[in-house]
Write an enzyme that holds these catalytic residues in place. Structure first.
Site, short mmCIF file in Angstrom:
data_model
loop_
_atom_site.label_atom_id
_atom_site.label_comp_id
_atom_site.label_asym_id
_atom_site.label_seq_id
_atom_site.Cartn_x
_atom_site.Cartn_y
_atom_site.Cartn_z
N ASP A 34 23.92 16.13 53.33
CA ASP A 34 23.14 16.66 52.23
C ASP A 34 23.90 17.78 51.51
O ASP A 34 23.86 17.90 50.29
CB ASP A 34 21.81 17.23 52.72
CG ASP A 34 20.89 16.11 53.21
OD1 ASP A 34 21.32 14.94 53.17
OD2 ASP A 34 19.76 16.42 53.62
N GLU A 36 27.14 18.16 51.25
CA GLU A 36 28.21 17.62 50.41
C GLU A 36 27.64 17.02 49.13
O GLU A 36 28.20 17.16 48.05
CB GLU A 36 29.00 16.55 51.18
CG GLU A 36 29.88 17.13 52.25
CD GLU A 36 30.39 16.07 53.22
OE1 GLU A 36 31.59 16.03 53.46
OE2 GLU A 36 29.57 15.27 53.74
N LEU A 84 2.06 -16.47 38.43
CA LEU A 84 2.17 -17.45 39.51
C LEU A 84 0.82 -18.08 39.79
O LEU A 84 -0.20 -17.40 39.72
CB LEU A 84 2.61 -16.76 40.80
CG LEU A 84 4.08 -16.43 41.01
CD1 LEU A 84 4.24 -15.70 42.32
CD2 LEU A 84 4.92 -17.71 41.01
N GLU A 116 8.98 -14.87 50.07
CA GLU A 116 9.13 -13.43 49.81
C GLU A 116 7.78 -12.75 49.91
O GLU A 116 6.77 -13.34 49.54
CB GLU A 116 9.67 -13.22 48.38
CG GLU A 116 11.01 -13.86 48.14
CD GLU A 116 11.44 -13.78 46.67
OE1 GLU A 116 10.81 -13.02 45.91
OE2 GLU A 116 12.40 -14.47 46.31
N LYS A 118 4.71 -10.85 48.73
CA LYS A 118 4.16 -10.64 47.40
C LYS A 118 3.65 -9.20 47.36
O LYS A 118 2.58 -8.89 47.89
CB LYS A 118 3.03 -11.64 47.13
CG LYS A 118 2.44 -11.50 45.74
CD LYS A 118 1.66 -12.75 45.40
CE LYS A 118 0.67 -12.61 44.29
NZ LYS A 118 0.66 -11.47 43.46
N ASP A 120 2.02 -5.91 46.18
CA ASP A 120 0.91 -5.62 45.30
C ASP A 120 1.24 -4.37 44.49
O ASP A 120 0.78 -3.28 44.77
CB ASP A 120 -0.37 -5.42 46.12
CG ASP A 120 -1.60 -5.51 45.26
OD1 ASP A 120 -1.46 -5.89 44.08
OD2 ASP A 120 -2.69 -5.19 45.75
N TYR A 233 13.48 -9.05 42.54
CA TYR A 233 13.45 -10.39 43.11
C TYR A 233 13.83 -11.50 42.15
O TYR A 233 13.80 -12.67 42.51
CB TYR A 233 12.07 -10.69 43.71
CG TYR A 233 10.91 -10.42 42.77
CD1 TYR A 233 10.14 -9.29 42.94
CD2 TYR A 233 10.61 -11.27 41.72
CE1 TYR A 233 9.08 -9.00 42.09
CE2 TYR A 233 9.56 -11.01 40.86
CZ TYR A 233 8.80 -9.88 41.05
OH TYR A 233 7.77 -9.59 40.20
N LYS A 322 -1.86 -16.51 48.86
CA LYS A 322 -2.58 -15.25 49.05
C LYS A 322 -3.06 -15.14 50.50
O LYS A 322 -3.36 -16.13 51.13
CB LYS A 322 -3.79 -15.19 48.10
CG LYS A 322 -3.40 -15.25 46.63
CD LYS A 322 -2.64 -14.01 46.19
CE LYS A 322 -3.55 -12.89 45.79
NZ LYS A 322 -4.08 -12.95 44.45
N CYS A 416 -23.19 24.05 56.33
CA CYS A 416 -22.13 23.51 57.18
C CYS A 416 -22.80 22.99 58.45
O CYS A 416 -23.55 23.72 59.09
CB CYS A 416 -21.11 24.59 57.52
SG CYS A 416 -19.94 24.07 58.78
N CYS A 419 -21.29 25.43 61.64
CA CYS A 419 -21.59 26.86 61.78
C CYS A 419 -22.90 27.25 61.09
O CYS A 419 -23.39 28.35 61.29
CB CYS A 419 -20.43 27.71 61.28
SG CYS A 419 -20.26 27.68 59.49
N CYS A 434 -17.48 24.78 53.15
CA CYS A 434 -18.02 25.80 54.04
C CYS A 434 -17.05 26.96 53.89
O CYS A 434 -15.86 26.82 54.18
CB CYS A 434 -18.02 25.30 55.48
SG CYS A 434 -18.18 26.63 56.68
N CYS A 439 -15.69 29.76 60.83
CA CYS A 439 -16.29 28.48 61.24
C CYS A 439 -15.38 27.81 62.29
O CYS A 439 -14.21 27.54 62.02
CB CYS A 439 -16.45 27.56 60.03
SG CYS A 439 -17.00 25.90 60.46
S1 IVH Z 1 7.91 -14.19 41.27
C1 IVH Z 1 8.08 -16.76 37.72
N1 IVH Z 1 8.17 -12.75 43.45
O1 IVH Z 1 3.03 -11.25 41.83
C2 IVH Z 1 8.16 -15.79 38.82
N2 IVH Z 1 6.37 -12.24 41.99
O2 IVH Z 1 0.90 -13.19 41.11
C3 IVH Z 1 6.87 -15.09 39.02
N3 IVH Z 1 5.01 -10.34 42.71
O3 IVH Z 1 3.36 -11.11 38.36
C4 IVH Z 1 6.93 -13.92 39.86
N4 IVH Z 1 6.15 -9.89 44.53
O4 IVH Z 1 4.01 -9.04 39.69
C5 IVH Z 1 7.45 -12.96 42.33
N5 IVH Z 1 8.57 -11.54 45.40
C6 IVH Z 1 7.85 -11.75 44.27
C7 IVH Z 1 6.74 -10.95 43.95
C8 IVH Z 1 6.01 -11.24 42.79
C9 IVH Z 1 5.14 -9.54 43.78
C10 IVH Z 1 3.95 -10.20 41.70
C11 IVH Z 1 4.45 -10.24 40.29
C12 IVH Z 1 3.74 -11.40 39.65
C13 IVH Z 1 2.56 -11.59 40.55
C14 IVH Z 1 2.12 -13.03 40.48
#
Ligand code: IVH
Length: 679
Positions: A34, A36, A84, A116, A118, A120, A233, A322, A416, A419, A434, A439
């Site tokens: 850190d 450096e 998707l 991959e 997904k 959120d 991705y 999902k 409270c 107390c 409180c 307390c």
């Molecule tokens: S691919 C055409 N890869 O999920 C390619 N999406 O429900 C479409 N998301 O809008 C997206 N991780 O915001 C892809 N590894 C992942 C993802 C991913 C999260 C989200 C993305 C997309 C939504 C679709």
């Protein structure tokens, strides 16, 4: 150095610094210390100060954020940013495979896939020209998004120049547009909400919205303060370079360029492997530090996948599997009142136990009484409970249709519950307090916090011990923690020798914690880990902080009036002054460690490292420190084999013993003067 040389050096420093940021934040594998790093950063800062014309928005020094914007510019994406289609189980996955089979030359042809996580979070589209990050945009409606370039620049993990690693032999791509997901790590989200709860501020609903809100700040200094993360991705557009044909290799290419890519993506040779991966993910989704709401399954052969076209905005070549919802309904049996460390009276839901995602949930946070009112949650209601990752489950809302009229409106506490003092309502704050400093419940919470992970991190000191010690009157304030005696501890219920010895060893070891941990442990409102470091780096130590006025504090970058007032009020209370004195006697570190000496070459103490302990006859510790530093020496907080001298006064504590055991020379004040003036 002439202008040309300065420019060259600035460019070199920026690349080097960006590379180390990447090693640190993306790979989690720094290759320099850190100190450096700080040195490189300071050199760049100094050069940019001398040559302000050479400062560009892309410099790592500018990541703290630029001037607030009046609004976001619109950005037209170079290609539609697709969405998707969803599948909800393995049957849905197989149905997807059957559907696309009809479009393939041979419906049964062998396909391999990439699975991959997904994430959120929210999609961002990142544009690079000649390897330089020039624009970042939100997805918007898929065709037009918002320009959040300034805000994205504040993310450590976002590559500013490609390739990030100068030793990488990939060419800088002339034009590259990459898609990624911005998200808020769960532990950081929970910490943020904790801090907000302590401050009596409304809590954030969930990590996703908080990430979105943090990214869509007009003032990028706000974004810079949020620990947003990025995983990339997909490559949307490329020009002037060749890119691999498989998704799996594209992910690797992104990694090679220095983009952060989820380590949890998996190559699958067939659909059964994908299904197995999905089942595995359902199990482990709660063990990872970001919210994942499914698995994205992509055909590995990208030209083939892309050739399948899309339905509406959903490409056929990929599908989102999902996860089953982590939501269940159950009965709200009661709303308890919990007393927090700062006296906040917080509502907590007592639920009819319900299994959600493999865990039995009995309690849920209700954040505060405003929220209960807003959601109209009543005792006896059937409520929807949501669990996300490992964070405490929360109540989404009541199922109003299931009411039978027996439900009770939740009352705000008038007293409270522990107390019995009347509760107070501070105007402008949603929290109920409180305000009784004596307390006992608050004290238990303060002790828990003091010994907890983010503060002094004392091994073997749990909540039960804290409650017992307070109940027995052995701890009257947090200053008493270090004067606990072995006999007293042995007398506590369930505290045998081994346990007590562990606890005492934990207490002793914690004395080496740096000053910012000590400051955090005091539990001053608005002063958590990050703030403690900021404050101490600015003023040098806890005593200087206690002496600082409001104006001094507000001048520190990142400190607002609210924090300044909170610090000043805390130190102004005589009870707190007593705590400070007790902790001083316990020999805790009050000063930050300096890693570098700033003295001139001829200074008497050049290259020597000091630790100060106890009370000196004429100098305060601060004055002694200043004297040592003025003569080229450095002062650190704890004794180690790198310490040259321990400057010890009266009531020297454990540091003296440590110095003696390590053979570190011990000086008194007169000895220090001799060393400086007689060499
Ligand atoms: S691919 C055409 N890869 O999920 C390619 N999406 O429900 C479409 N998301 O809008 C997206 N991780 O915001 C892809 N590894 C992942 C993802 C991913 C999260 C989200 C993305 C997309 C939504 C679709």
């Amino acid at each position: 150095m002439d202008d040309f040389e300065a420019n060259e050096r600035i460019l070199e420093l920026r690349d080097t610094i960006n590379f180390h940021l990447y090693r640190y934040h993306v790979l989690d594998a720094p290759v320099i210390s850190d100190a450096e790093y700080d040195e490189l950063y300071r050199e760049l800062l100094a050069l940019e100060e001398r040559y302000p014309d050479l400062v560009t928005a892309a410099s790592p020094t500018q990541r703290a954020g630029a001037e607030p914007l009046p609004g976001f510019e619109k950005v037209t994406h170079p290609a539609p940013i697709l969405s998707l289609a969803n599948a909800f189980d393995v049957a849905g996955l197989r149905a997807w495979r059957t559907r696309i089979g009809r479009l393939l030359p041979d419906p049964d042809m062998h396909l391999d896939y990439v699975a991959e996580p997904k994430l959120d979070g929210l999609t961002v589209v990142l544009t690079y020209r000649d390897g330089v990050f020039v624009q970042g945009a939100t997805r918007g409606n898929g065709e037009v998004g918002e320009d959040v370039t300034q805000n994205l620049r504040t993310l450590f993990s976002l590559p500013k120049r490609l390739p990030v690693d100068p030793n990488c032999d990939l060419p800088a791509p002339p034009y590259l547009v990459v898609r990624g997901e911005i998200f808020f790590p769960l532990d950081k989200f929970e910490a943020l909400n904790h801090a907000r709860a302590d401050a009596g501020l409304p809590l954030y609903m969930n990590p996703r919205n908080t990430a979105a809100g943090s990214l869509r700040q007009l003032d990028s200094t706000q974004t810079a303060q949020r620990p947003l993360r990025l995983y990339c991705y997909d490559v949307i557009i490329w020009d002037g370079i060749e890119i691999p044909v498989t998704q799996w290799e594209r992910l690797q290419m992104l990694r090679d360029y220095g983009f952060p890519v989820s380590p949890d993506s998996v190559y699958c040779t067939n659909l059964d492997a994908v299904a197995a991966e999905y089942e595995k993910w359902i199990e482990k989704r709660n063990q990872i530090n970001y919210e994942v709401d499914g698995v994205v399954v992509k055909i590995n052969d990208r030209p083939l996948a892309d050739g399948l076209g899309f339905v509406g905005k959903d490409p056929r070549g990929a599908v989102a599997m999902k996860f089953p919802a982590q939501e269940k309904t159950t009965k709200l049996l009661d709303v308890q009142v919990n007393v927090g460390r700062t006296g906040i009276l917080a509502p907590a839901a007592v639920l009819e136990p319900v299994e959600i995602g493999g865990v039995i949930v009995r309690n849920a946070t209700l954040h505060n009484y405003d929220e209960i009112e807003r959601k109209d949650i009543r005792i006896g209601d059937t409520v929807i409970v949501k669990r996300a990752g490992d964070v405490i489950p929360y109540i989404v809302g009541p199922v109003v249709d299931l009411r039978d009229g027996s439900e009770l409106v939740v009352q705000r506490p008038s007293h409270c519950p522990v107390c019995g003092e009347p509760a107070s309502y501070i105007s402008g704050e949603v929290a109920v307090y409180c305000e009784n400093p004596a307390c006992p419940e608050q004290l238990v919470r303060r002790v828990e916090y003091f010994v907890g992970r983010s503060a002094m991190d004392i091994d073997g000191f749990g909540s039960k011990t804290a409650a017992l010690l307070v109940a027995e009157g052995l701890i009257k304030d947090i200053g008493d923690i270090y004067s606990l005696r072995r006999d007293d501890l042995l007398a506590l219920e369930g505290h045998q020798e081994k346990k007590v010895d562990n606890l005492l060893a934990g207490l002793e070891a914690s004395k080496l914690q740096p000053a910012d941990r000590v400051l955090t442990a005091l539990g001053i409102r608005f002063v958590g880990n990050v703030m403690s470091e900021t404050l101490l780096n600015a003023v040098g130590g806890i005593d200087q902080l206690a002496a600082a006025g409001q104006e001094t504090l507000e001048q520190i970058e990142g400190i607002g009036p609210q924090t300044a007032v909170s610090v000043i009020e805390w130190f102004a209370r005589p009870r707190n002054r007593e705590i400070i004195e007790k902790l001083r006697v316990a020999d805790l570190n009050f000063d930050i460690e300096f890693t570098e000496s700033e003295g001139g070459t001829a200074a008497a103490l050049n290259g020597l490292t000091f630790v100060i302990t106890g009370t000196l006859p004429s100098l305060s510790r601060q004055e002694a420190k200043a004297l040592i530093e003025a003569n080229g020496g450095k002062v650190t907080g704890s004794v180690s084999k790198h310490t040259d001298y321990l400057l010890a006064g009266e009531k020297a504590g454990s540091k003296l013993g440590k110095a003696q055991s390590l053979g570190v020379e011990v000086l008194d004040e007169a000895g220090l003067h001799k060393l400086i003036y007689n060499g």
